[in-house]
Design an enzyme around this catalytic site. Sequence first.
Site, short mmCIF file in Angstrom:
data_model
loop_
_atom_site.label_atom_id
_atom_site.label_comp_id
_atom_site.label_asym_id
_atom_site.label_seq_id
_atom_site.Cartn_x
_atom_site.Cartn_y
_atom_site.Cartn_z
N SER A 182 -10.03 -11.35 -24.48
CA SER A 182 -10.13 -10.71 -25.81
C SER A 182 -8.80 -10.06 -26.15
O SER A 182 -8.30 -9.24 -25.38
CB SER A 182 -11.20 -9.62 -25.80
OG SER A 182 -12.45 -10.14 -25.43
N GLU A 207 -6.38 -4.96 -27.32
CA GLU A 207 -6.98 -4.62 -26.03
C GLU A 207 -5.96 -4.93 -24.93
O GLU A 207 -5.89 -4.25 -23.91
CB GLU A 207 -8.25 -5.47 -25.85
CG GLU A 207 -9.14 -5.01 -24.73
CD GLU A 207 -9.35 -6.07 -23.68
OE1 GLU A 207 -8.33 -6.58 -23.15
OE2 GLU A 207 -10.50 -6.39 -23.38
N ARG A 241 -13.21 0.17 -22.44
CA ARG A 241 -11.85 -0.39 -22.31
C ARG A 241 -10.80 0.73 -22.26
O ARG A 241 -9.72 0.61 -22.82
CB ARG A 241 -11.52 -1.34 -23.47
CG ARG A 241 -12.39 -2.59 -23.53
CD ARG A 241 -12.17 -3.48 -22.31
NE ARG A 241 -12.75 -4.78 -22.48
CZ ARG A 241 -13.99 -5.11 -22.09
NH1 ARG A 241 -14.78 -4.22 -21.53
NH2 ARG A 241 -14.42 -6.35 -22.25
P1 FAD Z 1 -2.40 -6.96 -15.36
O1 FAD Z 1 -2.55 -7.79 -16.59
O2 FAD Z 1 -1.39 -7.39 -14.36
O3 FAD Z 1 -2.09 -5.45 -15.80
C1 FAD Z 1 -2.81 -4.84 -16.84
C2 FAD Z 1 -2.34 -3.39 -17.00
O4 FAD Z 1 -2.68 -2.63 -15.85
C3 FAD Z 1 -0.82 -3.24 -17.13
O5 FAD Z 1 -0.57 -2.15 -17.98
C4 FAD Z 1 -0.37 -2.91 -15.71
O6 FAD Z 1 0.85 -2.19 -15.68
C5 FAD Z 1 -1.53 -2.07 -15.21
N1 FAD Z 1 -1.77 -2.19 -13.77
C6 FAD Z 1 -2.12 -3.34 -13.11
N2 FAD Z 1 -2.32 -3.09 -11.81
C7 FAD Z 1 -2.08 -1.76 -11.63
C8 FAD Z 1 -2.09 -0.90 -10.48
N3 FAD Z 1 -2.39 -1.35 -9.26
N4 FAD Z 1 -1.79 0.41 -10.66
C9 FAD Z 1 -1.48 0.89 -11.90
N5 FAD Z 1 -1.43 0.12 -13.01
C10 FAD Z 1 -1.73 -1.19 -12.87
N6 FAD Z 1 -11.44 -7.98 -19.16
C11 FAD Z 1 -12.66 -7.38 -19.21
O7 FAD Z 1 -12.77 -6.16 -19.15
N7 FAD Z 1 -13.80 -8.14 -19.36
C12 FAD Z 1 -13.77 -9.48 -19.45
O8 FAD Z 1 -14.81 -10.11 -19.58
C13 FAD Z 1 -12.49 -10.12 -19.39
N8 FAD Z 1 -12.40 -11.48 -19.50
C14 FAD Z 1 -11.19 -12.09 -19.46
C15 FAD Z 1 -11.13 -13.48 -19.57
C16 FAD Z 1 -9.91 -14.13 -19.52
C17 FAD Z 1 -9.86 -15.64 -19.66
C18 FAD Z 1 -8.71 -13.38 -19.35
C19 FAD Z 1 -7.39 -14.09 -19.26
C20 FAD Z 1 -8.76 -11.99 -19.25
C21 FAD Z 1 -10.00 -11.33 -19.31
N9 FAD Z 1 -10.10 -9.92 -19.21
C22 FAD Z 1 -11.33 -9.32 -19.24
C23 FAD Z 1 -8.89 -9.09 -19.09
C24 FAD Z 1 -8.36 -8.93 -17.63
O9 FAD Z 1 -8.91 -9.90 -16.79
C25 FAD Z 1 -8.65 -7.54 -17.06
O10 FAD Z 1 -8.13 -6.54 -17.89
C26 FAD Z 1 -8.09 -7.38 -15.65
O11 FAD Z 1 -8.56 -6.17 -15.09
C27 FAD Z 1 -6.56 -7.37 -15.63
O12 FAD Z 1 -6.15 -7.44 -14.27
P2 FAD Z 1 -4.68 -7.87 -13.87
O13 FAD Z 1 -4.54 -7.64 -12.40
O14 FAD Z 1 -4.40 -9.23 -14.36
O15 FAD Z 1 -3.83 -6.77 -14.68
N1 EPU Z 2 -18.89 -14.15 -32.35
C1 EPU Z 2 -18.52 -14.62 -33.58
N2 EPU Z 2 -17.50 -15.53 -33.62
C2 EPU Z 2 -16.86 -15.96 -32.51
C3 EPU Z 2 -17.25 -15.46 -31.25
C4 EPU Z 2 -18.29 -14.54 -31.19
O1 EPU Z 2 -19.06 -14.26 -34.61
O2 EPU Z 2 -15.94 -16.76 -32.63
C5 EPU Z 2 -20.00 -13.19 -32.27
C6 EPU Z 2 -21.12 -13.78 -31.41
O3 EPU Z 2 -22.04 -14.38 -32.25
C7 EPU Z 2 -21.68 -12.59 -30.69
C8 EPU Z 2 -20.62 -11.51 -30.80
O4 EPU Z 2 -19.57 -12.02 -31.61
O5 EPU Z 2 -22.83 -12.13 -31.31
C9 EPU Z 2 -20.12 -11.06 -29.45
O6 EPU Z 2 -19.50 -12.17 -28.77
P1 EPU Z 2 -19.38 -12.23 -27.17
O7 EPU Z 2 -20.72 -12.14 -26.56
O8 EPU Z 2 -18.52 -13.38 -26.82
O9 EPU Z 2 -18.66 -10.87 -26.78
P2 EPU Z 2 -17.35 -10.18 -27.36
O10 EPU Z 2 -17.77 -8.87 -27.96
O11 EPU Z 2 -16.54 -11.07 -28.20
C10 EPU Z 2 -16.94 -8.80 -25.19
C11 EPU Z 2 -15.76 -8.44 -24.35
C12 EPU Z 2 -15.45 -9.58 -23.39
C13 EPU Z 2 -16.67 -9.81 -22.50
C14 EPU Z 2 -17.86 -10.17 -23.40
C15 EPU Z 2 -19.14 -10.31 -22.61
C16 EPU Z 2 -14.39 -6.91 -25.62
C17 EPU Z 2 -13.15 -6.72 -26.43
N3 EPU Z 2 -14.60 -8.14 -25.17
O12 EPU Z 2 -16.54 -9.89 -26.00
O13 EPU Z 2 -14.37 -9.20 -22.57
O14 EPU Z 2 -16.45 -10.86 -21.58
O15 EPU Z 2 -18.06 -9.11 -24.37
O16 EPU Z 2 -19.61 -9.06 -22.26
O17 EPU Z 2 -15.14 -5.95 -25.43
C18 EPU Z 2 -11.98 -9.26 -22.38
O18 EPU Z 2 -12.02 -8.02 -22.36
O19 EPU Z 2 -10.92 -9.89 -22.27
C19 EPU Z 2 -13.23 -10.00 -22.51
C20 EPU Z 2 -13.27 -11.34 -22.55
#
Ligand code: FAD
Ligand code: EPU
Length: 329
Positions: A228, A325, A153
């Site tokens: 997250s 994050e 991240r």
């Molecule tokens: P924004 O939110 O618009 O911007 C994020 C940051 O990047 C800001 O600081 C912005 O200024 C900068 N930025 C954006 N575009 C540019 C550019 N072109 N050039 C320079 N700077 C820029 N993330 C994960 O890693 N794994 C996950 O599993 C995951 N699951 C998610 C689930 C949900 C339901 C949600 C809502 C979010 C999740 N995220 C996850 C977080 C998010 O989707 C990612 O971080 C994604 O890359 C953000 O993209 P965005 O275009 O919306 O960025």
């Molecule tokens: N868990 C709990 N309580 C909860 C939820 C989860 O105890 O309420 C435990 C689960 O039992 C599991 C562990 O936490 O063993 C991990 O949970 P999960 O697999 O959902 O993954 P996470 O670590 O919570 C990370 C990323 C997610 C990504 C998933 C899958 C970060 C901060 N988050 O979540 O990314 O989708 O793994 O790889 O690293 C995001 O960045 O926005 C995001 C959603």
Amino acid sequence: MISLVPYTTFAVQAMAQRILHITDPKQIPFGSKSDALILGGGSNILFLKDYPGIILKNEIKGRQIIHETAEEVIIKFGAGEIWHEVVLWTLAQSYGGLQNLSLIPGTIGAAPIQNIGAYGVEFKEVFYSLEAYSMDSGRYLLMTSEDCRFGYRDSIFKHALKNKVFISSVSLRLTKTKHRIDTAYGAIETALRTRGIVQPTIHDISSVVSSIRKSKLPDPEHLPNAGSFFKNPVVSLAIANEISKQYPELKVYPIADPNKVKLSAAWLIDQCNWKGQRRGTVGVYAKHALILVNYGQATGADVWDLAGAIIRSVQQKFGIELEAEVTLI
Ligand code: FAD
Ligand code: EPU
């Protein structure tokens, strides 16, 4: 002034002076570094207050194959392409690499910022290069993986280049044959077993990852959130061992550095009984403790107050300081 509610998945109440829709890199204003903020899909950002400057909304599109062999392909994407549309398009061409990263919201241009990751794969593994417009010098930088300093991240765009460059294109290196099938993440293995799939294809992986995600993450359209809210904390082995003595069920994951481990922030928050708790307009999602949600008219400050209370209780119980994050503005 213009409302930012429709521009972020957290949908918090905040205003900005102006929004410029950037569809061509030539429109990026030069010397705008002091008061311009780049926005993609707004899925990883929380406005804590009104934004006094200009928002540069990245809508640069385009897909172009720049190199191809029998085994692999390098494709350049306009940074405003929607990440999951890119994933689906590559799968439709039978290109491998993005399947585990299915259904992550946002733009491809933001993927390098926090080196998006999910289900055992990180963005850096498919990254080839990117072009970034320096708002300091007015010049373009062509950056390799090494230049980007990807970590968990993390990247150079959160440090030395924070708010200094506009990423305008991202090139990925994908496989055409011998796809890497990564099923190590527990939930994937379980889902494949349930479906009776023994030799999964890239399409199977994308499909199970999408259904796992739909089952545990709230859809921002219905319950605004930014995924997250906190990072999973990385701590020394010694600290993890100390906590494990009192809490043997502590979730500990190995990382590349053998002296450190990653803990589950969701588990730590869950142990402090936050899951499902609501405070006025904000709360902790009932199915996942790492996700803060906006129930309606919340401001960024409402969300941050709740985050602060969570940080304090995890600190008190486990001695660990959670770090946001989500990008805080
Ligand atoms: P924004 O939110 O618009 O911007 C994020 C940051 O990047 C800001 O600081 C912005 O200024 C900068 N930025 C954006 N575009 C540019 C550019 N072109 N050039 C320079 N700077 C820029 N993330 C994960 O890693 N794994 C996950 O599993 C995951 N699951 C998610 C689930 C949900 C339901 C949600 C809502 C979010 C999740 N995220 C996850 C977080 C998010 O989707 C990612 O971080 C994604 O890359 C953000 O993209 P965005 O275009 O919306 O960025
Ligand atoms: N868990 C709990 N309580 C909860 C939820 C989860 O105890 O309420 C435990 C689960 O039992 C599991 C562990 O936490 O063993 C991990 O949970 P999960 O697999 O959902 O993954 P996470 O670590 O919570 C990370 C990323 C997610 C990504 C998933 C899958 C970060 C901060 N988050 O979540 O990314 O989708 O793994 O790889 O690293 C995001 O960045 O926005 C995001 C959603």
